[in-house]
Design a protein around this motif. Structure first.
Motif, PDB file in Angstrom:
ATOM      1  N   GLU A 126      57.246 -33.772  35.526  1.00 36.95           N
ATOM      2  CA  GLU A 126      56.864 -34.902  34.693  1.00 36.95           C
ATOM      3  C   GLU A 126      57.110 -34.549  33.236  1.00 36.95           C
ATOM      4  O   GLU A 126      57.260 -33.378  32.878  1.00 36.95           O
ATOM      5  CB  GLU A 126      55.387 -35.243  34.886  1.00 36.95           C
ATOM      6  N   LEU A 127      57.162 -35.574  32.407  1.00 37.63           N
ATOM      7  CA  LEU A 127      57.287 -35.373  30.971  1.00 37.63           C
ATOM      8  C   LEU A 127      55.900 -35.285  30.356  1.00 37.63           C
ATOM      9  O   LEU A 127      55.018 -36.090  30.655  1.00 37.63           O
ATOM     10  CB  LEU A 127      58.050 -36.528  30.334  1.00 37.63           C
ATOM     11  N   TYR A 128      55.717 -34.297  29.477  1.00 37.61           N
ATOM     12  CA  TYR A 128      54.461 -34.150  28.762  1.00 37.61           C
ATOM     13  C   TYR A 128      54.795 -33.653  27.363  1.00 37.61           C
ATOM     14  O   TYR A 128      55.395 -32.581  27.208  1.00 37.61           O
ATOM     15  CB  TYR A 128      53.526 -33.159  29.464  1.00 37.61           C
ATOM     16  N   ALA A 129      54.442 -34.446  26.366  1.00 36.41           N
ATOM     17  CA  ALA A 129      54.760 -34.093  24.978  1.00 36.41           C
ATOM     18  C   ALA A 129      56.255 -33.813  24.810  1.00 36.41           C
ATOM     19  O   ALA A 129      56.657 -32.845  24.156  1.00 36.41           O
ATOM     20  CB  ALA A 129      53.933 -32.900  24.518  1.00 36.41           C
ATOM     21  N   ALA A 130      57.066 -34.675  25.433  1.00 40.43           N
ATOM     22  CA  ALA A 130      58.527 -34.618  25.335  1.00 40.43           C
ATOM     23  C   ALA A 130      59.136 -33.383  25.998  1.00 40.43           C
ATOM     24  O   ALA A 130      60.284 -33.055  25.753  1.00 40.43           O
ATOM     25  CB  ALA A 130      58.993 -34.709  23.883  1.00 40.43           C
ATOM     26  N   ARG A 131      58.351 -32.701  26.847  1.00 42.62           N
ATOM     27  CA  ARG A 131      58.876 -31.552  27.586  1.00 42.62           C
ATOM     28  C   ARG A 131      58.645 -31.765  29.076  1.00 42.62           C
ATOM     29  O   ARG A 131      57.662 -32.392  29.482  1.00 42.62           O
ATOM     30  CB  ARG A 131      58.177 -30.262  27.146  1.00 42.62           C
TER      31      ARG A 131
ATOM     32  N   PRO B 178      68.960 -22.118  38.427  1.00 42.00           N
ATOM     33  CA  PRO B 178      67.551 -21.744  38.495  1.00 42.00           C
ATOM     34  C   PRO B 178      67.001 -21.103  37.233  1.00 42.00           C
ATOM     35  O   PRO B 178      65.824 -21.296  36.887  1.00 42.00           O
ATOM     36  CB  PRO B 178      67.496 -20.774  39.681  1.00 42.00           C
ATOM     37  N   PHE B 179      67.817 -20.358  36.496  1.00 48.77           N
ATOM     38  CA  PHE B 179      67.275 -19.663  35.329  1.00 48.77           C
ATOM     39  C   PHE B 179      67.244 -20.544  34.094  1.00 48.77           C
ATOM     40  O   PHE B 179      66.326 -20.425  33.266  1.00 48.77           O
ATOM     41  CB  PHE B 179      68.046 -18.359  35.095  1.00 48.77           C
ATOM     42  N   THR B 180      68.186 -21.436  33.964  1.00 51.92           N
ATOM     43  CA  THR B 180      68.104 -22.415  32.886  1.00 51.92           C
ATOM     44  C   THR B 180      66.918 -23.342  33.120  1.00 51.92           C
ATOM     45  O   THR B 180      66.203 -23.709  32.172  1.00 51.92           O
ATOM     46  CB  THR B 180      69.415 -23.199  32.793  1.00 51.92           C
ATOM     47  N   MET B 181      66.677 -23.706  34.372  1.00 54.46           N
ATOM     48  CA  MET B 181      65.507 -24.529  34.688  1.00 54.46           C
ATOM     49  C   MET B 181      64.206 -23.760  34.441  1.00 54.46           C
ATOM     50  O   MET B 181      63.251 -24.295  33.880  1.00 54.46           O
ATOM     51  CB  MET B 181      65.575 -24.999  36.134  1.00 54.46           C
ATOM     52  N   ALA B 182      64.161 -22.481  34.842  1.00 53.92           N
ATOM     53  CA  ALA B 182      62.948 -21.685  34.647  1.00 53.92           C
ATOM     54  C   ALA B 182      62.654 -21.457  33.171  1.00 53.92           C
ATOM     55  O   ALA B 182      61.492 -21.300  32.774  1.00 53.92           O
ATOM     56  CB  ALA B 182      63.088 -20.345  35.368  1.00 53.92           C
ATOM     57  N   ALA B 183      63.696 -21.431  32.346  1.00 57.44           N
ATOM     58  CA  ALA B 183      63.510 -21.237  30.911  1.00 57.44           C
ATOM     59  C   ALA B 183      63.130 -22.528  30.197  1.00 57.44           C
ATOM     60  O   ALA B 183      62.698 -22.494  29.043  1.00 57.44           O
ATOM     61  CB  ALA B 183      64.786 -20.669  30.290  1.00 57.44           C
ATOM     62  N   ALA B 184      63.286 -23.673  30.878  1.00 58.67           N
ATOM     63  CA  ALA B 184      63.000 -24.965  30.256  1.00 58.67           C
ATOM     64  C   ALA B 184      61.726 -25.610  30.787  1.00 58.67           C
ATOM     65  O   ALA B 184      60.960 -26.210  30.032  1.00 58.67           O
ATOM     66  CB  ALA B 184      64.179 -25.915  30.465  1.00 58.67           C
ATOM     67  N   LEU B 185      61.484 -25.512  32.089  1.00 58.50           N
ATOM     68  CA  LEU B 185      60.304 -26.131  32.696  1.00 58.50           C
ATOM     69  C   LEU B 185      59.039 -25.372  32.335  1.00 58.50           C
ATOM     70  O   LEU B 185      59.033 -24.138  32.297  1.00 58.50           O
ATOM     71  CB  LEU B 185      60.452 -26.171  34.211  1.00 58.50           C
TER      72      LEU B 185
END
Length: 342
Positions: free
Chosen positions: A74-79, A122-129
């Motif tokens: 989900e989006l929370y505070a634009a993240r 997976p690592f770009t996602m783990a660094a962003a989520l």
């Protein structure tokens, strides 16, 4: 530099000789028009375009988050963060993807060649989520494993959904991993900005990428539009190719070793926006740029058009419509030029 032995002369790659493709994103919000452009300009290796200008759920993280299984976002505070249950943001991301696939099925009906789709690795996602309690998933190795398994399962379904819509096509998967070098180096900053998350060892990264690639069950390339692309990690993971920006290459030896071992190259050879003065590069200029790198590596020209796909340096979301058409056409015609030289 010294030449490499021609160790893979009989190898084949999952694209036609003299192919060109796009990296992923295009400008605008009209997916039908974007797909018409791609199918028209890149007829032998089209890709499913991404239109981040459509808003949340059309961006790399949200779009990939929509594919995750039993790990809602989900989006929370634009993240983007992990959510306790599926909600409106997740439904929007999934709806956008479904519409994109349906539109592709309509416009590419009867297509029988390779088609490329892109998702976050997976690592770009783990660094962003972000975790529900705060902080990136990257802080928790267990959460990274869960994310990797969820993405792997989601990609099984994504590939199957595309195959149902285009039964004659062969899917080529692209894992977008722009954050992979910083993850490996331990340079992803914490929320305070005062520290960084622990580096992920190369063998662990390769194993996670391999989990995703094997689950997808189709040939996979890893795209990394950053300096210091971790070629050994990508090759060890079982990828068939790497997509990178030729303009960011600083050392040719690692690339030469990877190519000699059979890794295909999606060569980013044209800028993502026009130069400050003058038109977009011509197909002859793009072909020259690819050829010069290949010749410096010391490989025979006979392999170039088979092992290399010509692409823009990265996504084109920030470009004008006119430049997009010119850039894709230049890539296509450059690839044909290189094939004609064999």
């Amino acid at each position: 530099m010294s030449g490499y032995p021609s160790a893979v002369t009989d190898q084949t790659w999952p694209w036609p000789t003299g192919a060109a493709t796009g990296i992923g994103s295009l400008p605008g919000t009209d997916i039908a028009e974007a797909q018409r452009i791609v199918l028209g300009e890149l007829p032998v290796l089209p890709h499913l375009p991404e239109l981040p200008a459509r808003g949340p759920g059309a961006d790399l993280v949200g779009r990939t988050g929509g594919l995750l299984v039993e790990l809602p976002v989900e989006l929370y505070a634009a993240r983007w963060r992990i959510a306790p249950r599926p909600g409106r943001d997740l439904r929007r991301a999934r709806d956008l993807m479904e519409r994109d696939l349906d539109q592709l099925a309509e416009q590419a009906d009867g297509y029988t060649g390779p088609v490329k789709v892109q998702v976050g690795g997976p690592f770009t996602m783990a660094a962003a989520l972000e975790l529900p309690i705060g902080g990136r998933l990257l802080r928790d190795p267990g959460a990274v494993r869960d994310l990797t398994d969820s993405l792997a399962e989601g990609l099984r379904g994504h590939v199957a959904a595309l195959t149902r819509r285009l039964p004659g096509a062969a899917v080529l998967l692209q894992l977008d991993e722009p954050s992979l070098p910083t993850v490996l180096a331990g340079r992803v900053p914490t929320e305070s900005g005062l520290g960084a998350y622990r580096p992920v060892p190369g063998p662990d990264a390769a194993a996670a990428l391999r989990t995703v690639i094997e689950a997808a069950g189709v040939p996979t390339v890893v795209h990394c539009c950053a300096p210091d692309v971790p070629l050994e990690v990508i090759r060890s993971a079982g990828a068939v190719g790497v997509a990178l920006d030729l303009g960011l290459l600083t050392e040719l030896d690692p690339l030469g070793e990877a190519i000699d071992a059979g890794l295909g190259l999606l060569a980013g050879a044209i800028a993502t926006s026009p130069p400050s003065a003058g038109p977009a590069p011509t197909s002859a200029q793009v072909a020259d740029r690819v050829r010069q790198v290949w010749d410096r590596l010391g490989f025979p020209r006979s392999r170039l058009a088979r092992q290399v796909v010509v692409t823009p340096a990265c996504g084109l979301a920030g470009a004008t419509d006119g430049y997009v058409r010119a850039a894709l056409a230049a890539c296509r015609d450059a690839a044909r030029r290189l094939a004609d030289e064999v």
